[in-house]
Design an enzyme around this catalytic site. Structure first.
Site, PDB file in Angstrom:
ATOM      1  CD  GLN A 100      -2.410  -1.157   2.801  1.00  0.00           C
ATOM      2  OE1 GLN A 100      -3.436  -0.547   3.063  1.00  0.00           O
ATOM      3  NE2 GLN A 100      -1.775  -1.860   3.702  1.00  0.00           N
ATOM      4  CG  ASP A 103       7.836   4.018   0.723  1.00  0.00           C
ATOM      5  OD1 ASP A 103       8.089   3.017   0.029  1.00  0.00           O
ATOM      6  OD2 ASP A 103       7.570   3.940   1.940  1.00  0.00           O
ATOM      7  CG  HIS A 118      -2.943   2.286  -1.921  1.00  0.00           C
ATOM      8  ND1 HIS A 118      -2.959   2.211  -0.545  1.00  0.00           N
ATOM      9  CD2 HIS A 118      -4.084   1.675  -2.327  1.00  0.00           C
ATOM     10  CE1 HIS A 118      -4.065   1.575  -0.139  1.00  0.00           C
ATOM     11  NE2 HIS A 118      -4.754   1.234  -1.197  1.00  0.00           N
ATOM     12  CB  CYS A 126      -2.431  15.063 -17.250  1.00  0.00           C
ATOM     13  SG  CYS A 126      -3.769  16.217 -17.601  1.00  0.00           S
ATOM     14  CB  CYS A 129      -5.253  14.061 -21.073  1.00  0.00           C
ATOM     15  SG  CYS A 129      -3.478  14.335 -20.809  1.00  0.00           S
ATOM     16  CB  CYS A 149      -4.835  18.417 -22.233  1.00  0.00           C
ATOM     17  SG  CYS A 149      -4.806  17.993 -20.483  1.00  0.00           S
ATOM     18  CG  ASN A 212       0.932  -3.180  13.570  1.00  0.00           C
ATOM     19  OD1 ASN A 212       1.266  -2.422  14.472  1.00  0.00           O
ATOM     20  ND2 ASN A 212       0.307  -2.770  12.471  1.00  0.00           N
ATOM     21  N   PRO A 213       3.587  -3.741  15.955  1.00  0.00           N
ATOM     22  CG  PRO A 213       4.757  -1.720  16.178  1.00  0.00           C
ATOM     23  CD  PRO A 213       4.254  -2.703  15.169  1.00  0.00           C
ATOM     24  CB  ALA A 230       8.264  -3.837   9.676  1.00  0.00           C
TER      25      ALA A 230
HETATM   26  N1  LIG Z   1       5.494   5.121   3.266  1.00  0.00           N
HETATM   27  C1  LIG Z   1       4.402   5.298   2.526  1.00  0.00           C
HETATM   28  O1  LIG Z   1       4.397   5.040   1.325  1.00  0.00           O
HETATM   29  C2  LIG Z   1       3.160   5.802   3.187  1.00  0.00           C
HETATM   30  C3  LIG Z   1       3.242   6.602   4.335  1.00  0.00           C
HETATM   31  C4  LIG Z   1       2.044   7.050   4.911  1.00  0.00           C
HETATM   32  C5  LIG Z   1       0.835   6.669   4.359  1.00  0.00           C
HETATM   33  N2  LIG Z   1       0.800   5.904   3.241  1.00  0.00           N
HETATM   34  C6  LIG Z   1      -0.531   5.536   2.708  1.00  0.00           C
HETATM   35  O2  LIG Z   1      -1.370   5.469   3.834  1.00  0.00           O
HETATM   36  C7  LIG Z   1      -2.440   4.584   3.725  1.00  0.00           C
HETATM   37  C8  LIG Z   1      -2.599   4.138   5.175  1.00  0.00           C
HETATM   38  O3  LIG Z   1      -2.626   2.806   5.471  1.00  0.00           O
HETATM   39  P1  LIG Z   1      -1.470   1.951   6.192  1.00  0.00           P
HETATM   40  O4  LIG Z   1      -2.176   0.834   6.863  1.00  0.00           O
HETATM   41  O5  LIG Z   1      -0.394   1.661   5.219  1.00  0.00           O
HETATM   42  O6  LIG Z   1      -0.772   2.890   7.282  1.00  0.00           O
HETATM   43  P2  LIG Z   1      -1.311   3.519   8.619  1.00  0.00           P
HETATM   44  O7  LIG Z   1      -0.566   4.792   8.769  1.00  0.00           O
HETATM   45  O8  LIG Z   1      -2.782   3.514   8.680  1.00  0.00           O
HETATM   46  O9  LIG Z   1      -0.838   2.483   9.760  1.00  0.00           O
HETATM   47  C9  LIG Z   1       0.489   2.241  10.074  1.00  0.00           C
HETATM   48  C10 LIG Z   1       0.590   0.976  10.900  1.00  0.00           C
HETATM   49  O10 LIG Z   1       1.968   0.692  11.089  1.00  0.00           O
HETATM   50  C11 LIG Z   1       2.174   0.270  12.412  1.00  0.00           C
HETATM   51  N3  LIG Z   1       3.577   0.538  12.719  1.00  0.00           N
HETATM   52  C12 LIG Z   1       4.163   1.675  13.196  1.00  0.00           C
HETATM   53  N4  LIG Z   1       5.484   1.509  13.315  1.00  0.00           N
HETATM   54  C13 LIG Z   1       5.760   0.248  12.892  1.00  0.00           C
HETATM   55  C14 LIG Z   1       6.951  -0.509  12.764  1.00  0.00           C
HETATM   56  N5  LIG Z   1       8.155  -0.014  13.100  1.00  0.00           N
HETATM   57  N6  LIG Z   1       6.864  -1.767  12.285  1.00  0.00           N
HETATM   58  C15 LIG Z   1       5.665  -2.312  11.941  1.00  0.00           C
HETATM   59  N7  LIG Z   1       4.512  -1.633  12.052  1.00  0.00           N
HETATM   60  C16 LIG Z   1       4.554  -0.370  12.516  1.00  0.00           C
HETATM   61  C17 LIG Z   1       1.181   1.023  13.247  1.00  0.00           C
HETATM   62  O11 LIG Z   1       0.902   0.350  14.467  1.00  0.00           O
HETATM   63  C18 LIG Z   1      -0.035   1.058  12.301  1.00  0.00           C
HETATM   64  O12 LIG Z   1      -0.854  -0.067  12.515  1.00  0.00           O
HETATM   65  C19 LIG Z   1      -1.979   3.620   2.678  1.00  0.00           C
HETATM   66  O13 LIG Z   1      -2.935   3.603   1.697  1.00  0.00           O
HETATM   67  C20 LIG Z   1      -0.683   4.198   2.077  1.00  0.00           C
HETATM   68  O14 LIG Z   1      -0.818   4.387   0.694  1.00  0.00           O
HETATM   69  C21 LIG Z   1       1.935   5.468   2.651  1.00  0.00           C
HETATM   70 ZN   LIG Z   2      -3.246  16.391 -19.939  1.00  0.00          ZN
END
Ligand SMILES: NC(=O)c1ccc[n+]([C@@H]2O[C@H](COP(=O)([O-])OP(=O)(O)OC[C@H]3O[C@@H](n4cnc5c(N)ncnc54)[C@H](O)[C@@H]3O)[C@@H](O)[C@H]2O)c1
Ligand SMILES: [Zn+2]
Length: 248
Positions: A100, A103, A118, A126, A129, A149, A212-213, A230
């Site tokens: 999701q 980055d 995502h 754009c 278009c 465009c 997940n913590p 993680a």
């Molecule tokens: N890095 C990125 O690309 C980024 C950053 C922020 C949000 N997003 C977007 O945010 C949306 C939110 O959903 P989500 O569920 O990905 O994020 P979220 O922000 O909703 O949840 C983050 C989760 O990570 C857990 N967490 C925090 N530190 C951690 C660690 N060190 N190790 C493991 N888990 C840890 C938290 O407890 C929480 O449950 C997504 O659609 C995404 O596209 C992306």
């Molecule tokens: Zn365009």
């Protein structure tokens, strides 16, 4: 914090693994998640900015938020969690990584096949278009105009209320239906349909492990949980899979 016994007992038979990652896996690379204090920017909640209505009514504000997030990313490096998934891809016969995250850190770490459901914050297109647009990613003065465009250029991420890229999500969904082990790591499990993937896998008979913590909306469906970061949790799982491969 150890791999649950029920999983350890079957680990040598695991052939098909799907991993769903969320913002938490990049937290240890210094990229803020959406939930919690750090997710706020100028007092806005992400949901208020990450949608097409916000972009059309205040393009400069939304563009500025993405410029800020891109700047944070410009120094970010993959961490041990991303690297553990590169190893897992090498160890497991049928491995699918669904992220999701927007980055791109999985690819920087070396994962070769990543389903970005995502989108990716490093790309733009754009709004009118849909053609891809090349822009200076650190530009913060409002969104540029499309060369073709004149429409507004926007980041190539999926905003709240927008459909997911069908092909990538479909591939993730099919992989979830055939896997032995599904791991959700660093995701709060509140954004759908991404959060439906672990349930799909579980209903099809997979073991569902959460890393997940903290507990999340997905926790009650999990067969086992590693309440760990993680990086620690994934390193632990890769070690267990590798030792399962080496045992007779
Ligand atoms: N890095 C990125 O690309 C980024 C950053 C922020 C949000 N997003 C977007 O945010 C949306 C939110 O959903 P989500 O569920 O990905 O994020 P979220 O922000 O909703 O949840 C983050 C989760 O990570 C857990 N967490 C925090 N530190 C951690 C660690 N060190 N190790 C493991 N888990 C840890 C938290 O407890 C929480 O449950 C997504 O659609 C995404 O596209 C992306
Ligand atoms: Zn365009």
């Amino acid at each position: 914090m150890t791999v649950p016994d029920a999983l350890r007992a079957t680990v040598s038979r695991i052939r098909r693994v799907v991993v769903l990652t969320g913002a938490g896996i990049s937290a240890e690379s210094g990229v803020p998640t959406f939930r919690g204090e750090q997710g706020l920017w100028k007092q806005f909640r992400p949901e208020e900015l990450a949608n097409v209505d916000a972009f059309l009514s205040n393009p400069s504000l939304v563009w500025e938020w993405y410029a800020y997030r891109r700047k944070l990313l410009s120094d970010a490096q993959p961490n041990a969690g991303h690297r553990a998934l590169v190893q897992m891809e090498r160890l497991v016969e049928d491995f699918v990584l669904v992220t999701q995250n927007v980055d791109g850190l999985h690819q920087v770490a070396g994962s070769t096949k990543v389903l970005e459901i995502h989108g990716n914050i490093r790309r733009n297109h754009c709004q009118h278009c849909r053609r891809p647009a090349q822009v200076d990613l650190l530009q913060s003065e409002g969104p540029p105009k499309c060369d073709y465009c004149g429409g507004l250029v926007r980041p190539s991420v999926v905003w709240f209320g927008e459909p997911l890229p069908m092909e990538a999500f479909g591939e993730g969904d099919r992989a979830a239906r055939r896997c032995d082990l599904f791991i959700a790591v660093g995701t709060s499990g509140v954004v759908y349909p991404a959060a439906s993937l672990p349930l799909t896998a579980k209903n099809a008979g997979a073991y569902f492990l959460e890393i997940n913590p903290e507990s999340t909306d997905l926790s009650r469906y999990a067969d086992g949980a590693l309440r760990a970061s993680a990086s620690d949790g994934l390193t632990e799982v890769v070690t267990a899979i590798a030792s399962g491969r080496n045992s007779p």
